[in-house]
Design a protein around this motif. Structure first.
Motif, PDB file in Angstrom:
ATOM      1  N   SER A 135      -3.711   0.340  -2.862  1.00  0.00           N
ATOM      2  CA  SER A 135      -3.281  -0.938  -2.293  1.00  0.00           C
ATOM      3  C   SER A 135      -3.516  -2.096  -3.262  1.00  0.00           C
ATOM      4  O   SER A 135      -4.235  -1.976  -4.251  1.00  0.00           O
ATOM      5  N   ASP A 136      -2.880  -3.213  -2.922  1.00  0.00           N
ATOM      6  CA  ASP A 136      -3.102  -4.466  -3.621  1.00  0.00           C
ATOM      7  C   ASP A 136      -2.800  -5.588  -2.636  1.00  0.00           C
ATOM      8  O   ASP A 136      -1.981  -5.424  -1.715  1.00  0.00           O
TER       9      ASP A 136
ATOM     10  N   LEU B  89      -0.915  -1.309  -7.413  1.00  0.00           N
ATOM     11  CA  LEU B  89      -1.729  -0.605  -6.429  1.00  0.00           C
ATOM     12  C   LEU B  89      -2.877   0.131  -7.102  1.00  0.00           C
ATOM     13  O   LEU B  89      -2.699   0.817  -8.109  1.00  0.00           O
TER      14      LEU B  89
ATOM     15  N   LYS C  11       0.832  -1.203   0.000  1.00  0.00           N
ATOM     16  CA  LYS C  11       0.000   0.000   0.000  1.00  0.00           C
ATOM     17  C   LYS C  11       0.866   1.252   0.000  1.00  0.00           C
ATOM     18  O   LYS C  11       2.016   1.246   0.419  1.00  0.00           O
TER      19      LYS C  11
END
Length: 318
Positions: free
Chosen positions: A198-199, A217, A189
């Motif tokens: 984020s991811d 992200l 993030k």
């Protein structure tokens, strides 16, 4: 050109004669290129141990001689056998990772050999992460964490993660070594202008292997517009009236009465004659507004279709 002259001069200072007078020496430079775990290209490695052995006997462990590189990464081996071929190699296990270098079989003499070191990608365990935006551009300063519990991935907070405090470099790289093999839940993030991009991913770290993983992200998903109704009560001339109320019905039969009894929702207005209700199911509603007196009441009726977008309604009491 200046750098070339300096390098040649540096090598020339190493030259000396073998005891037999046959030129059998190896002069070289050790340098590191690692764009997987850090942003390093052709960096001279000072004060590192370089080893040499006969090429036919190379096993990565045993050696004939060793030497230490100088402040600029240069090293030399002299008094070798000109009839033999040699392999020079380097291996260093740091507190984080392992770096290696190995030459091909070298004929002598060698005056300007570059021994190129790199990150060892086998026989060590860890994660090589690349953090990017949605278009594939690297993101610097992004945080990475992962743990055996999916809490961080679900909540967006790294608290409780097994591995955290990891930040991406200017190439978007973030690496962690000596990871215990396991299945982990990862979160990457970066906060930009108070927006958290984020991811997340589920990753499997296996022994003696570096897992490469790219995180892209994304901004938080846009929430759908709140289903809401705001009502302004006025008199017949359009002036606001305080102290009233309104109620909502899904039943047209219950709505036909002059009371809020059996309504789905009932709301009191404020001193400006305004009232609102939010986050109610979409659908058609019948609205009854009222202002009660000692000997009677003023009423207004309307209907609205709520379908996600906020609705503002003015109701004139009579």
């Amino acid at each position: 050109m200046l750098l070339l002259v300096i390098a040649c001069s540096k090598y020339n200072t190493f030259k000396d004669s073998s005891p037999t007078g046959v030129p059998a020496y190896l002069f070289g430079k050790l340098q590191l290129t690692d764009t997987l775990s850090q942003n390093v290209i052709d960096k001279p490695l000072a004060s590192k141990t370089v080893y040499i052995c006969f090429s036919e006997n190379y096993d990565g462990l045993n050696f004939l001689y060793s030497t230490t590189t100088d402040a600029d990464g240069y090293f030399k081996f002299t008094q070798l056998n000109s009839a033999k071929t040699y392999i020079v190699f380097y291996k260093e296990v740091t507190t984080t990772a392992t770096f290696i270098a190995q030459s091909a079989a070298l004929q002598l003499p060698q005056e300007k050999y570059v021994l190129q070191a790199s990150l060892q990608q086998t026989d060590q365990t860890g994660l090589l992460a690349t953090i990017q935006d949605e278009k594939g551009n690297p993101l610097k300063g992004a945080a990475l964490c992962f743990g055996a519990s999916p809490v961080a991935m679900r909540t967006g907070v790294c608290d409780g993660s097994n591995y955290s405090g990891i930040s991406s470099d200017e190439l978007g790289h973030a690496s962690v070594f000596n990871v215990t093999p396991n299945t982990y839940y990862a979160l990457a993030k970066l906060t930009i202008n108070n927006v958290v991009y984020s991811d997340t991913a589920k990753i499997v770290i296996t022994a003696r292997n570096l897992l490469s993983k790219t995180f892209k992200l994304k901004p938080p998903a846009m929430s759908s517009p709140s289903t809401s109704l705001s009502v302004q009560l006025t008199d017949a001339n359009g002036s606001s009236i305080a102290g009233g109320s309104f109620c909502l019905f899904t039943s047209k039969i219950a709505f036909a009465r002059d009371t809020c009894e059996a309504s789905n929702y009932s709301i009191q207005t404020d001193v400006t004659g305004k009232g609102s209700i939010m986050n109610i199911p979409e659908g058609k509603y019948y609205v009854l507004a009222q202002l009660a007196f000692k000997n009677g009441k003023l009423l207004a009726r309307d209907s609205v279709l709520l379908g996600g977008a906020p609705v503002n309604l003015i109701m004139r009491l009579k």
